[in-house]
Scaffold this motif. Sequence first.
Motif, PDB file in Angstrom:
ATOM      1  N   GLY A 252       0.782  -1.228   0.000  1.00 18.35           N
ATOM      2  CA  GLY A 252       0.000   0.000   0.000  1.00 18.35           C
ATOM      3  C   GLY A 252       0.811   1.273   0.000  1.00 18.35           C
ATOM      4  N   TYR A 253       2.130   1.158  -0.030  1.00 20.90           N
ATOM      5  CA  TYR A 253       3.013   2.326  -0.058  1.00 20.90           C
ATOM      6  C   TYR A 253       3.739   2.380  -1.412  1.00 20.90           C
ATOM      7  CZ  TYR A 253       2.576   2.408   5.053  1.00 20.90           C
ATOM      8  OH  TYR A 253       2.092   2.457   6.345  1.00 20.90           O
ATOM      9  N   GLU A 254       4.182   3.554  -1.772  1.00 22.57           N
ATOM     10  CA  GLU A 254       5.136   3.728  -2.857  1.00 22.57           C
ATOM     11  C   GLU A 254       6.476   4.030  -2.203  1.00 22.57           C
ATOM     12  OE1 GLU A 254       5.810   6.289  -6.958  1.00 22.57           O
ATOM     13  OE2 GLU A 254       4.800   7.227  -5.264  1.00 22.57           O
ATOM     14  N   VAL A 255       7.426   3.116  -2.397  1.00 22.62           N
ATOM     15  CA  VAL A 255       8.727   3.221  -1.721  1.00 22.62           C
ATOM     16  C   VAL A 255       9.774   3.643  -2.749  1.00 22.62           C
ATOM     17  CG1 VAL A 255      10.435   2.055  -0.291  1.00 22.62           C
ATOM     18  CG2 VAL A 255       8.025   1.393  -0.145  1.00 22.62           C
TER      19      VAL A 255
ATOM     20  N   ALA B 260      30.125   2.099   6.019  1.00 21.97           N
ATOM     21  CA  ALA B 260      28.817   1.569   5.658  1.00 21.97           C
ATOM     22  C   ALA B 260      28.247   2.295   4.450  1.00 21.97           C
ATOM     23  CB  ALA B 260      27.860   1.697   6.842  1.00 21.97           C
ATOM     24  N   GLU B 261      27.362   1.577   3.764  1.00 21.43           N
ATOM     25  CA  GLU B 261      26.507   2.176   2.750  1.00 21.43           C
ATOM     26  C   GLU B 261      25.132   2.375   3.397  1.00 21.43           C
ATOM     27  OE1 GLU B 261      28.170   0.384  -1.445  1.00 21.43           O
ATOM     28  OE2 GLU B 261      26.770  -0.826  -0.270  1.00 21.43           O
ATOM     29  N   ARG B 262      24.663   3.604   3.418  1.00 24.90           N
ATOM     30  CA  ARG B 262      23.379   3.915   4.050  1.00 24.90           C
ATOM     31  C   ARG B 262      22.385   4.351   2.980  1.00 24.90           C
ATOM     32  NH1 ARG B 262      23.652   8.329   8.523  1.00 24.90           N
ATOM     33  NH2 ARG B 262      24.532   6.565   9.701  1.00 24.90           N
ATOM     34  N   ALA B 263      21.291   3.598   2.888  1.00 22.45           N
ATOM     35  CA  ALA B 263      20.238   3.943   1.937  1.00 22.45           C
ATOM     36  C   ALA B 263      19.201   4.835   2.604  1.00 22.45           C
ATOM     37  CB  ALA B 263      19.574   2.681   1.415  1.00 22.45           C
ATOM     38  N   ARG B 264      18.555   5.660   1.810  1.00 18.95           N
ATOM     39  CA  ARG B 264      17.443   6.496   2.295  1.00 18.95           C
ATOM     40  C   ARG B 264      16.202   6.114   1.486  1.00 18.95           C
ATOM     41  NH1 ARG B 264      14.935  11.686   1.676  1.00 18.95           N
ATOM     42  NH2 ARG B 264      14.553  12.668   3.713  1.00 18.95           N
ATOM     43  N   LEU B 265      15.284   5.443   2.182  1.00 18.76           N
ATOM     44  CA  LEU B 265      14.059   4.965   1.547  1.00 18.76           C
ATOM     45  C   LEU B 265      12.890   5.808   2.024  1.00 18.76           C
ATOM     46  CD1 LEU B 265      14.711   1.154   2.060  1.00 18.76           C
ATOM     47  CD2 LEU B 265      14.687   2.321  -0.142  1.00 18.76           C
ATOM     48  N   VAL B 266      12.139   6.352   1.084  1.00 14.84           N
ATOM     49  CA  VAL B 266      11.006   7.220   1.412  1.00 14.84           C
ATOM     50  C   VAL B 266       9.714   6.470   1.102  1.00 14.84           C
ATOM     51  CG1 VAL B 266       9.876   9.424   0.977  1.00 14.84           C
ATOM     52  CG2 VAL B 266      12.384   9.258   0.865  1.00 14.84           C
ATOM     53  N   TYR B 267       8.881   6.307   2.126  1.00 18.62           N
ATOM     54  CA  TYR B 267       7.576   5.649   1.975  1.00 18.62           C
ATOM     55  C   TYR B 267       6.515   6.733   1.795  1.00 18.62           C
ATOM     56  CZ  TYR B 267       9.435   1.166   3.679  1.00 18.62           C
ATOM     57  OH  TYR B 267      10.141  -0.004   3.831  1.00 18.62           O
TER      58      TYR B 267
ATOM     59  N   ALA C 235       1.695  11.550   0.071  1.00 21.45           N
ATOM     60  CA  ALA C 235       2.275  12.156   1.274  1.00 21.45           C
ATOM     61  C   ALA C 235       3.337  11.230   1.869  1.00 21.45           C
ATOM     62  CB  ALA C 235       1.192  12.428   2.309  1.00 21.45           C
ATOM     63  N   VAL C 236       4.408  11.820   2.393  1.00 16.59           N
ATOM     64  CA  VAL C 236       5.479  11.033   3.009  1.00 16.59           C
ATOM     65  C   VAL C 236       4.961  10.420   4.310  1.00 16.59           C
ATOM     66  CG1 VAL C 236       7.768  11.093   4.025  1.00 16.59           C
ATOM     67  CG2 VAL C 236       7.281  12.442   1.970  1.00 16.59           C
TER      68      VAL C 236
END
Length: 659
Positions: A534-537, A552-559, A564-565
Amino acid sequence: MSPELGHYALVLALCVAVAQGTLPLLGARRGDPGMMELGRTAALAQVALIAVAFLALVQAYVTSDFSVANVVRNSHTAKPLLYKITGTWGNHEGSMLLWVLILAVFGAGVAAFGSNLPPSLRARVLGIQGLIGVGFLAFILFTSNPFERLDPAPLNGDDLNPLLQDPGLAFHPPLLYLGYVGFSITFSFAIAALIEGRVDAAWARWVRPWTLASWCFLTLGIALGSWWAYYELGWGGFWFWDPVENASFMPWLLGTALLHSAIVTEKRDALKSWTLLLAILAFSLSLLGTFLVRSGVLTSVHAFAQDPARGLYILGFLIVVVGGGLGLYAWRAPKLAGGGLFAPVSREGGLVFNNLLLATLTLTVFLGTLFPLVLDALDAGKVSVGPPFYVATFIPLSLPLLIAVPIGPFLAWKRGDLRMALRQLVAVGVVAVAAGIVTLFIAHRSVVLAACGIAVAVWLVLGALRELARRIQLFGVPPGDSLRRLVGLPRAAIGMTIAHAALGLTVLGITGVSVWQTETIVMLKPGASVAHAGYEVTLDSVQDVRGPNYVAERARLVYRRDGAVAAILQPERRLFAVQRRVTTEAAIRTSPLADLYATIGESDGKGSWTVRLYHNPLAPWIWLGAALAALGGFISLTDRRLRVGAPRRTRAAAPQPAE
């Protein structure tokens, strides 16, 4: 505080343990008060000496003393201070030192707070505890010396296993050992009772608080280990039926049975032999777990699979302790006087039903854990026993147990009325069945399992609350009277209500994750999106970051939901430079209804990364339920009736008027 001082303190502790394991037993046999009192003195001296040794090892880690081989193998100057301290027990030698320290603490607890125990019983309990200490102290000194020196000392160490550099696993072993080792006291009480040939209500009253304390710590230890595996290993699950996980779960199951069996022994002077057997077997399974972790027969993220010779020592010790305990039980238990009689339908009968099912569940896990190992040892082929086996066996066996939990407290002692008990739970049953029917229409897989799980969870929670409402006569008397009854309830009753309701919460969480978990595994480039639960990631970016002893490799994932975020998660993939090992650090956003869970994997070298996304409905309730169950146990421990040797308060009789 030098390592030599710690080593010397361990040698002295072994000598004291030998005295504790012999002189009090001899004094109890001869009726010599002076020799019996030596057990108390030796127990207090032993805990002080082992504490000195443990603190010496902690200091060696904190100061990065690389002249100590144990520190070299498990530490590094760049490691954060927290993990330098917890690295003390993040290895075989240090964890065994922690084991004997906790063993000594429990023995000292009996010495310090068991003044109301009969002197002969206390002497024998401390004597048995001393003999167990002899076995483990000898094991440390002759096969697993944590203070072994290196000359010349290297400039730096090899670092701690990166998987152990985590707050969850840092505190998991001490809690787990407090549970494991705590059952040594119940074992010592059982052996002492068999030697004396007497088990009565007073004996059960002394055993119950030690059993309850061990059960509470073991519950927390297992829950913390499960939580660590959930967020650290990056696979989105909470329990894998790993043999080392099972090694801690088996004594928990038998400890639960022992806890309930001791109630029958205390209240009705019944099930004496069975309670003794459970006390012996619970600690025996704790020793079995120690053997599995340290023998080299298992390869696991939990195991110290290093030296099979150490495993042979522990196996021999296990045979002596378990074989000796069961042999004494076979000889002495038949001579114990029988207890009170009761009808099959009664509170006692319900607790017997509880014990039989818990013992059967333990046997199921025992066979599933050891059968592949036995076949492998006999070179008869390799067999994998995993989650499908336990789902097919453990769940059907546990359902009748869970259904019976709310019914038991409504049954009277000696002779109960099952129809009357069920009548008290009609409303609860209707709500539980309704919840199960609703689940049938919304579950998209494992429909029957989902409906049963939700119905049982509601049944457990509301059943516990219904029993509490009956005790305080909610709606049957004015609210003020109900409140006064609640305040006046024994804390053991309140703790029982919390623990039983908490079991329902855990079942609710397990059902939610098992049935409604959503998993998405994709390769994403920065800026790319995927639909998930139900989210767009969107993978917003992947950046390099540096930690105290890793990169480290750090990802930024926005749901996003409806544009709306809704959440931002930042999972990491860490490389620990010293050991050249990679770990996955999941990012989790927790809400009362679900966990959003994400991990990042390797890059394909073309600008894309493997991203794993999970939506775990009701997951937080798994660990909240476990924490509340332990809280219920600790609340019960504050009940004066469950304190070891607590005398009953009596009011002085009022003077009678002269006639």
